[in-house]
Design a protein around this motif. Structure first.
Motif, PDB file in Angstrom:
ATOM      1  N   ARG A 121       0.823  -1.201   0.000  1.00  0.00           N
ATOM      2  CA  ARG A 121       0.000   0.000   0.000  1.00  0.00           C
ATOM      3  C   ARG A 121       0.866   1.265   0.000  1.00  0.00           C
ATOM      4  O   ARG A 121       0.573   2.251  -0.644  1.00  0.00           O
ATOM      5  N   ILE A 144       1.907   2.459  -3.347  1.00  0.00           N
ATOM      6  CA  ILE A 144       0.805   3.029  -4.134  1.00  0.00           C
ATOM      7  C   ILE A 144       0.507   4.462  -3.707  1.00  0.00           C
ATOM      8  O   ILE A 144       0.372   5.353  -4.531  1.00  0.00           O
ATOM      9  N   THR A 145       0.456   4.705  -2.400  1.00  0.00           N
ATOM     10  CA  THR A 145       0.112   6.064  -1.996  1.00  0.00           C
ATOM     11  C   THR A 145       1.160   7.048  -2.510  1.00  0.00           C
ATOM     12  O   THR A 145       0.879   8.216  -2.715  1.00  0.00           O
ATOM     13  N   SER A 191      -4.615   3.857  -7.875  1.00  0.00           N
ATOM     14  CA  SER A 191      -4.870   3.544  -6.480  1.00  0.00           C
ATOM     15  C   SER A 191      -5.328   2.102  -6.422  1.00  0.00           C
ATOM     16  O   SER A 191      -5.393   1.419  -7.446  1.00  0.00           O
ATOM     17  N   LEU A 217       0.127   8.308  -6.147  1.00  0.00           N
ATOM     18  CA  LEU A 217      -1.239   8.779  -6.364  1.00  0.00           C
ATOM     19  C   LEU A 217      -1.340   9.848  -7.444  1.00  0.00           C
ATOM     20  O   LEU A 217      -2.378  10.037  -8.038  1.00  0.00           O
TER      21      LEU A 217
END
Ligand code: ASP
Length: 628
Positions: free
Chosen positions: A20, A23-24, A32, A27
């Protein structure tokens, strides 16, 4: 880039649970856990890819054989097609989609049939063949469609601001605003400024506009005030040695609102030490060049034109003149003294002014009726006594209902002074200096726009300097500071503080863009003796000055460097750079002209308990439509 994008897509498909964090950090591409791309990203090069998009239903078209959905987000629109031989369930779900529902769709990118390619749309070459469709949230029937061409009423837009902000023009404006603010921040950082926040809960210093007050629960009967600007704090920062300060600062002024004002607004506020006016002005010149280039692609050459306040009033009748066109004011007071026309002669003999403008080719735009309506307008809006006009006929003679009152030589002299040509219109105001300035500046602005005297795409930047230190407040019968009480007088005018305050000029400068004041600042008083003298002139006695600004006066005695600064109106900058008509369109959540927020209902009545806690008793009934 390609690698992390691919891995993010993979993660998105696998639920993205393990990584995760990565991914952030990505952005900005729109990727996402819930989507692989944004609705503006797909191109022909993506054909064949399996994608997941999320967005709002912009429109649904059920063509019997298949359902077409335009899915929209901040980045664009993508056409989604749910049609055989695709999944039955997806087709059924697509049929039920309604405007502004939020969907997540999965599908495969395909080329659009040649006849439906839309070259103007960034995603116009492709469509996504829908394999599954999930409703993330249903929308009630919206009171207006973000994509509709006719603009809904402003009250409706403000009440449902979340829908209004989905409209493309609003989105573009907020993007523009973000770029302008970032451009400003980058510029000042590159020039060694430090961004320092100053308090929102401060001390009331009722000089200038009315303060917004905040009651203190802990200190009964005491109030904080919301800052009208960080003026005193930034001066204190200079005393503290932070010689280049900058802040994107929210300011609050409880004023009766004019069309382009807001009770809370944002300033780019800066202050510098060991400077004179040229340093501050030069710093802003550099910013203007950068913003014009980065945001609008315009080359602005330096130095920006400068004119004194007196010159601006004489030539344009306004302290923020629009220099995109001429039509300057011409003084004919001396000629007016020679006429039989009573209004002119009495005004001129009585110390008033007779000034006019020449409207090139004005006779083709303003008929007799048009002139009547200009006359009514200057009477109503500027309290002018009237408007005198002359038409220059083909043969060069001056036609006017009042022309018979003028001797021929005077008419000739007027014509020559005004530089009049056949087809021109001459407009005159005979009144006090103030009224003639206001009325002629108003006429110049209105006629300039109506006759399209400038290219609306042009941007004109200039400075107006040497403002008066004081203006006379007729209601309060006292001098008030034209800028603020901390503004330094020009050194050569120091004596005038005693002998003729009206004539005293300040080291003050306003940045003017296209006839609007876009910012203003001054060199400050850094000598407590001069400061006391100015307070004295403003009718602020020693005790009051101590009570209100004691901390500043103290600070000025502990090693205050010469300093000065400026504040630029960010909302105004956005309006001017975006060529927008309303300041409310430049702010995500603005107030109406009656200072209300139609979405949240602020200001609102509060519960008696809250008031009791603050020891506040309300002494009048709430305002309603009937008891205004
Ligand atoms: N604080 C001033 C204002 O808000 C600007 C300045 O003098 O820097 O107008």
């Amino acid at each position: 880039m390609a690698n992390w994008l691919a891995s993010a897509r993979l993660l998105a498909r696998t639920g993205g649970r393990q990584h995760r964090f990565s991914i952030t950090h990505q952005l900005h591409s729109g990727v996402s856990v819930l989507r692989t791309q944004t609705c503006g990203a797909l191109r022909a090069s993506n054909i064949g890819e399996k994608v997941t998009l999320c967005g709002w239903v912009d429109s649904v078209r059920d063509h019997g054989g298949g359902v077409f959905i335009d899915l929209r987000d901040r980045y664009g629109k993508t056409q989604v097609v749910a049609a055989p031989p695709g999944s039955e369930a997806a087709i059924e779900a697509a049929k039920k989609a309604r405007a502004e529902d939020v969907l997540q769709i999965q599908g495969v990118v395909a080329a659009r049939p040649a006849e439906t390619v839309k070259p103007k749309l960034a995603t116009g070459e492709i469509e996504v063949r829908c394999e599954s469709l999930k409703v993330l949230n249903r929308s009630k029937t919206p009171p207006f469609q973000p994509g509709q061409t006719d603009l809904p009423g402003e009250d409706l837009r403000l009440k449902h601001r979340y829908l209004d902000l989905r409209r493309e023009p609003m989105l573009r404006t907020l993007e523009l605003r973000s770029r302008i603010v970032k451009g400003m921040r980058d510029y000042f950082e590159a020039n060694d400024f430090i961004d320092i926040e100053t308090p929102i809960l401060g001390r009331s210093t009722p000089e200038g506009a009315r303060d917004y007050l905040v009651p203190s629960r802990v200190h009964r009967c005491s109030f904080y005030a919301l800052p009208q600007s960080p003026q005193l704090y930034k001066q204190i920062l200079m005393v503290a040695g932070y010689d280049r300060y900058v802040q994107v600062a929210r300011c609050f002024r409880d004023e009766d609102l004019r069309a382009d004002r807001q009770p809370e607004f944002t300033q780019l506020d800066m202050e510098m030490s060991f400077v004179e006016m040229d340093d501050v002005v030069g710093m802003i010149d550099g910013l203007v060049v950068k913003l014009a280039k980065d945001i609008l692609g315009l080359e602005v050459s330096l130095p920006l034109p400068r004119m004194t306040y007196d010159e601006a009033m004489r030539r344009f009748g306004h302290d923020a003149p629009d220099l995109r066109f001429g039509m300057e004011l011409v003084d004919c007071t001396d000629l007016a003294k020679q006429t039989e026309f009573r209004v002119f002669r009495e005004t001129a003999d009585g110390g008033g002014f007779v000034r006019g403008i020449r409207v090139p080719n004005g006779t083709s735009t303003y008929s007799r009726r048009g002139l009547d309506s200009l006359t009514d307008w200057v009477r109503q809006d500027f309290c002018a006594r009237g408007l005198a006009w002359f038409r220059i006929e083909e043969d060069g003679t001056l036609f006017s209902p009042i022309a018979k009152n003028f001797e021929q030589p005077v008419l000739d002299a007027i014509k020559e002074r005004m530089g009049a040509e056949p087809g021109d219109l001459l407009l005159f105001i005979a009144d006090s200096w103030e009224v003639s300035c206001k009325a002629l500046a108003g006429l110049r602005k209105r006629i300039g726009a109506e006759m399209k005297m400038y290219d609306p795409a042009e941007m004109n930047f200039s400075w107006v300097t040497e403002f008066p230190m004081f203006e006379w407040d007729d209601e309060e019968h006292r001098w008030v500071a034209m800028h603020h009480p901390f503004t330094a007088p020009r050194p050569q005018d120091l004596e005038l503080l005693d002998s003729d305050p009206k004539a005293c000029r300040a080291i003050a400068y306003d940045l003017v863009i296209n006839g609007s004041e876009a910012g203003g600042g001054t060199i400050r008083i850094h000598d407590s003796e001069i400061q006391s003298k100015v307070f004295g002139l403003l009718g602020i006695d020693e005790q009051t000055a101590k009570d209100r600004f004691g901390f500043l006066l103290d600070a000025l005695q502990f090693g205050a460097p010469p300093h000065g600064g400026i504040a630029l109106g960010i909302d105004r900058f956005v309006m001017l750079f975006g060529k927008l008509d309303s300041i409310r369109d430049c702010i995500a959540f603005p107030k109406t002209q009656r200072a209300t927020d139609l979405m949240t209902g602020a200001p609102n009545l509060v519960d008696g308990r809250q008031l009791n806690e603050l020891n506040i008793a309300v002494t009048a009934p709430p305002k309603t439509e009937n008891n205004e």
